[in-house]
Design a protein around this motif. Structure first.
Motif, mmCIF file in Angstrom:
data_model
loop_
_atom_site.group_PDB
_atom_site.id
_atom_site.type_symbol
_atom_site.label_atom_id
_atom_site.label_comp_id
_atom_site.label_asym_id
_atom_site.label_seq_id
_atom_site.Cartn_x
_atom_site.Cartn_y
_atom_site.Cartn_z
ATOM 1 N N GLU A 107 -3.945 -1.105 8.848
ATOM 2 C CA GLU A 107 -3.188 -2.292 8.459
ATOM 3 C C GLU A 107 -2.201 -2.729 9.539
ATOM 4 N N GLY A 108 -2.075 -1.914 10.584
ATOM 5 C CA GLY A 108 -1.222 -2.286 11.706
ATOM 6 C C GLY A 108 0.182 -1.742 11.653
ATOM 7 N N ARG A 109 0.434 -0.772 10.780
ATOM 8 C CA ARG A 109 1.779 -0.220 10.682
ATOM 9 C C ARG A 109 2.141 0.545 11.960
ATOM 10 N N ASP A 110 3.367 0.469 12.361
ATOM 11 C CA ASP A 110 3.841 1.181 13.547
ATOM 12 C C ASP A 110 3.687 2.686 13.333
ATOM 13 N N ASP A 138 3.447 8.396 7.724
ATOM 14 C CA ASP A 138 3.543 9.826 7.409
ATOM 15 C C ASP A 138 2.226 10.529 7.735
ATOM 16 N N GLY A 139 2.349 11.797 8.148
ATOM 17 C CA GLY A 139 1.158 12.640 8.275
ATOM 18 C C GLY A 139 0.430 12.551 9.592
ATOM 19 N N TYR A 151 -4.838 7.655 2.980
ATOM 20 C CA TYR A 151 -3.848 6.584 3.047
ATOM 21 C C TYR A 151 -3.221 6.487 4.433
ATOM 22 N N THR A 152 -3.214 7.590 5.159
ATOM 23 C CA THR A 152 -2.722 7.573 6.543
ATOM 24 C C THR A 152 -3.533 6.591 7.372
ATOM 25 N N ILE A 153 -4.842 6.705 7.301
ATOM 26 C CA ILE A 153 -5.718 5.834 8.094
ATOM 27 C C ILE A 153 -5.633 4.397 7.601
#
Length: 474
Positions: A139-142, A147-148, A132-134
């Motif tokens: 998705e473009g999250r800052d 997390d992680g 989920y980190t990747i």
């Protein structure tokens, strides 16, 4: 969604790059494991691509062409391959300076800051489970909100975000088989003790055992066995049968598939309905009743980590296994017709010249169908690495796990047992196990019964000869 490439970089010939295996080194018999740890997040990122360069015999040229149109590249790395993987990352960055490059794997999970300091082209590393980190990064999250990860900001400062929670609902993960179908050629994957072509997947993560040398539970997977439901596993095998009718065997690469015996039996019964042949990792303590259920529902082979034939060494490494239990388990497998690929490790704490001979004799006595002998490898992040460092068993001049050709070295030494003595004992082990009359007769009989097996064993013989030649040259 970022245009994402998941990459297992080119590496040594015969070196699988650490896809799903504990011992990332050039092997006695060339083998290629599926890049399942990369395929899982790749299945979660729409429009992504997975390139597994080593089994595809792919060099850098097509990869560099591909990244011209990418935004994000995720490289799988390991302790032995890290230096070369950083070189690959630099080549990618030189080709497309706008690329965001992340690394995943046990190496960066336990040494995130050090990895970034030694890898200038790396923008971030993902710690522990990274699926989920990747996905969030793609998705473009800052970065500050993911997390992680440990990452490098625009000023070059290294920042460590909070840990990511472990995945509890394993059925929520999409099937990796979809990515295998999209991006891989399954005939490229080969392991000597499995029927070809084969497919490997995980039915769960984590291992409740506490073996001091074992990499994955101590770095990424954890010591709780978090599992998919039998119905979920069966659904993926059913899909894989549809996608790949040529597959002859399925392998479950969980650290210890038999940790949960009722679940193992439930999965076996589902597989029995599908009429497939399958194999898995197992501890040498599965009761005969369970072995029979598994056998009756398609089980062909168990991959079993015996490690040593000396009880004190097994205690030293917290194996949680008694030699007499392993002996009875193996006897039951032989009687039930279940083949065993046994794995052993030389050079573990407590090893002596005498215990090496004890383990060789134990292997000859229990007589697994095939075996693999490894050198004790103190990977960073494991209890063995900490123990070796504190006791002076690991010194800088011999601390590398592989040489420049990818051949595994003997990094540990003891006052009574040198690097060289441990290294040479591997070849001695193989010769004493395979070059004895009963074993030779068994192999010849097997080859006579099956032309396919004859071709495989001849190829393995040639590869093993080359391996020994390379080891002796080193």
């Amino acid at each position: 969604m970022m245009r994402t490439l998941f990459l297992q970089p080119p590496s040594f010939d015969g070196f699988d790059g650490g896809a799903g295996s504990r011992y990332q080194a050039k092997r006695e018999i060339k083998s290629f494991w599926y890049p399942t740890w990369l395929a899982q997040p790749a299945a979660m990122v729409e429009g992504s691509r997975l390139i597994d360069a080593p089994p595809a015999r792919m060099g850098m040229e097509p990869i560099l062409e591909d990244v011209k149109n990418r935004d994000l590249v995720i490289l799988h790395t390991s302790t032995p391959s890290f230096a070369k993987d950083v070189q690959v990352a630099q080549m990618l960055k030189d080709t497309n300076p706008k690329l965001i490059i992340g690394m995943v794997g046990a190496k960066v999970a336990v040494q995130p800051e050090e990895s970034l300091l030694k890898g200038p082209p790396i923008d971030f590393v993902a710690r522990n489970e990274f699926d989920y980190t990747i996905k969030e990064i793609a998705e473009g999250r800052d970065f500050k909100d993911v997390d992680g990860i440990t990452w490098r900001n625009k000023d070059g400062e290294i920042i460590t975000n909070r840990d990511r929670a472990m995945i509890e609902d394993m059925d929520s993960l999409p099937f990796v088989t979809e990515v295998y179908k999209r991006d891989l050629k399954i005939e490229d994957y080969f392991i000597g003790y499995l029927m070809h072509p084969y497919i490997s997947i995980y039915t769960g993560r984590g291992c409740k055992s506490r073996c001091t040398f074992c990499l994955w539970p101590q770095t990424v997977g954890g010591h709780r066995y978090r599992t998919r439901s039998p119905e979920h596993v069966a659904a993926e095998i059913r899909l894989a049968k549809q996608y790949f009718p040529q597959v002859k065997e399925f392998f479950f690469d969980d650290d210890t598939f038999t940790d949960d015996l009722p679940r193992a039996e439930a999965i076996a019964r589902e597989l029995g309905k599908l009429g497939v042949t399958w194999s898995c990792n197992a501890k040498a303590n599965v009761p005969r009743e369970t072995l029979k259920v598994l056998r009756d529902n398609g089980l062909r082979l168990l991959l079993v980590g015996y490690e040593s034939g000396n009880q004190q060494i097994l205690h030293n490494i917290k194996k949680g296994m008694r030699v007499e239990v392993a002996r009875e388990f193996t006897k039951n497998c032989h009687e039930l017709g279940i083949k065993i690929h046994g794995t052993f490790i030389l050079g573990l704490p407590g090893e002596t010249k005498e215990t090496i001979q004890e383990t060789i004799n134990f292997a000859k006595e229990i007589n697994p169908h095939t075996l693999q002998v490894s050198l004790a490898a103190p990977y960073p992040g494991t209890a063995l690495h900490k123990q070796a460092t504190e006791n002076g068993w690991l010194d800088e001049s011999n601390a590398e796990l592989i040489d420049e050709n990818g051949v595994q070295m003997a990094p540990l030494h003891y006052p009574h047992l040198s690097h060289t003595e441990i290294f040479n004992s591997v070849e001695e082990f193989y010769k004493k196990f395979y070059f004895r009359a009963p074993k030779i007769a068994s192999i010849v009989s097997e080859m006579v019964r099956s032309p396919q097996m004859m071709k495989r064993r001849l190829r393995e013989g040639v590869e093993f000869f080359h391996f020994l030649r390379d080891r002796n040259a080193a």
